[in-house]
Design a protein around this motif. Sequence first.
Motif, short mmCIF file in Angstrom:
data_model
loop_
_atom_site.label_atom_id
_atom_site.label_comp_id
_atom_site.label_asym_id
_atom_site.label_seq_id
_atom_site.Cartn_x
_atom_site.Cartn_y
_atom_site.Cartn_z
N UNK A 221 -21.41 5.63 50.81
CA UNK A 221 -22.15 6.52 49.90
C UNK A 221 -21.51 6.42 48.51
N UNK A 222 -22.28 6.53 47.43
CA UNK A 222 -21.70 6.37 46.09
C UNK A 222 -20.79 7.54 45.72
N UNK A 223 -19.84 7.24 44.87
CA UNK A 223 -18.99 8.29 44.35
C UNK A 223 -19.79 9.15 43.36
N UNK A 224 -19.19 10.24 42.89
CA UNK A 224 -19.86 11.14 41.96
C UNK A 224 -20.19 10.46 40.63
N UNK A 225 -19.54 9.34 40.34
CA UNK A 225 -19.80 8.63 39.09
C UNK A 225 -21.09 7.81 39.15
N UNK A 226 -21.65 7.65 40.37
CA UNK A 226 -22.85 6.83 40.53
C UNK A 226 -23.91 7.53 41.39
N UNK A 227 -23.89 8.85 41.38
CA UNK A 227 -24.83 9.59 42.24
C UNK A 227 -26.29 9.37 41.84
N UNK A 228 -26.55 9.24 40.55
CA UNK A 228 -27.94 9.01 40.10
C UNK A 228 -28.35 7.56 40.35
N UNK A 229 -27.46 6.63 40.08
CA UNK A 229 -27.76 5.21 40.32
C UNK A 229 -28.05 4.94 41.79
N UNK A 230 -27.42 5.69 42.67
CA UNK A 230 -27.64 5.53 44.10
C UNK A 230 -26.61 4.63 44.77
N UNK A 231 -26.88 4.32 46.04
CA UNK A 231 -25.95 3.51 46.84
C UNK A 231 -25.80 2.13 46.21
N UNK A 232 -24.55 1.66 46.08
CA UNK A 232 -24.33 0.39 45.40
C UNK A 232 -22.98 -0.20 45.77
N UNK A 233 -22.77 -1.43 45.33
CA UNK A 233 -21.46 -2.10 45.40
C UNK A 233 -21.06 -2.47 43.98
N UNK A 234 -19.87 -2.05 43.59
CA UNK A 234 -19.33 -2.43 42.29
C UNK A 234 -18.59 -3.75 42.46
N UNK A 235 -18.91 -4.72 41.58
CA UNK A 235 -18.27 -6.03 41.69
C UNK A 235 -17.77 -6.49 40.32
N UNK A 236 -16.49 -6.80 40.26
CA UNK A 236 -15.86 -7.21 39.00
C UNK A 236 -15.11 -8.53 39.20
N UNK A 237 -15.17 -9.40 38.18
CA UNK A 237 -14.46 -10.67 38.21
C UNK A 237 -13.56 -10.77 36.99
N UNK A 238 -12.32 -11.17 37.22
CA UNK A 238 -11.36 -11.32 36.12
C UNK A 238 -10.77 -12.72 36.11
N UNK A 239 -10.46 -13.20 34.91
CA UNK A 239 -9.72 -14.45 34.74
C UNK A 239 -8.60 -14.20 33.74
N UNK A 240 -7.39 -14.46 34.20
CA UNK A 240 -6.20 -14.18 33.39
C UNK A 240 -6.21 -12.73 32.90
N UNK A 241 -6.55 -11.83 33.81
CA UNK A 241 -6.57 -10.38 33.59
C UNK A 241 -7.62 -9.93 32.57
#
Length: 251
Positions: A221-241
């Motif tokens: 279930x989404x955290x309170x920061x994404x309650x309106x956006x709904x159920x989701x997966x946060x995905x981030x990619x980094x290169x050399x920080x």
Amino acid sequence: MKEKVNQMFKDKLFLVMLVLGLLTIVAAAGVFTVQRGKGNETNPYLEVPQPEMIAQETDPELPPVAGASDGTKNAKDIIQAPSQTAVAKNENQGNDLAAEAGAGQNAAEALVLNFNDSSKMTWPVRGNVILDYSMDQTIYFPTLDQYKCNPGIVIQADVSTPVEAPANGKVLEVGVSDEIGSYVVLDLGNEYKATCGQLKEVCAVEGEYLKQGQIMGYVSEPTKYYSVEGVNVFFELQHQDKTVDPLNFME
């Protein structure tokens, strides 16, 4: 009187002859038995050789065995070979069963991590991107009702959907944050790192190597920061920080 004497003599003579005849028959039978014991008559019973005799004899009719210097194989080796083969087979079966059961196989196997700028990833989940990557300008976050930069993408999903490793990687961190909930950080190699958040039932373990497509956890279930956006997966990619747009590397 004379006739009685003659009759008695005849009776005694008959008895003597009878006894002599019986003795002769017994003696003849004994001689025949002794001679038979000394003869070469065929034994009607099958004689089974002793194991040690089998181990010492070499059968000249056996076919040549590969690797034998004299082209033949000792019968002792033939007897031992099945047991050795059976032991090896049992060990292989044990290993196969351990592999099927998992048995820490993924944790022990070190993968070659060589992610680079031309590599492609699979999606951790399939769904629409409801918030794009944006670090050069702000975008609107409905739940927060404000504009801000987004270091990753937010992918729409359903609760309990499996979340898969987007590429081969080593689990650097498993943690929890207020904003993206439970998350997993993967080292993809060449200073590339991927972070998947909004997870539950995380099964990845720090230090473990995951193959591309292997399940790391499930959508929460989404955290309170994404309650309106709904159920989701946060995905981030980094290169050399530094964050980069994951969509540029998605298949």
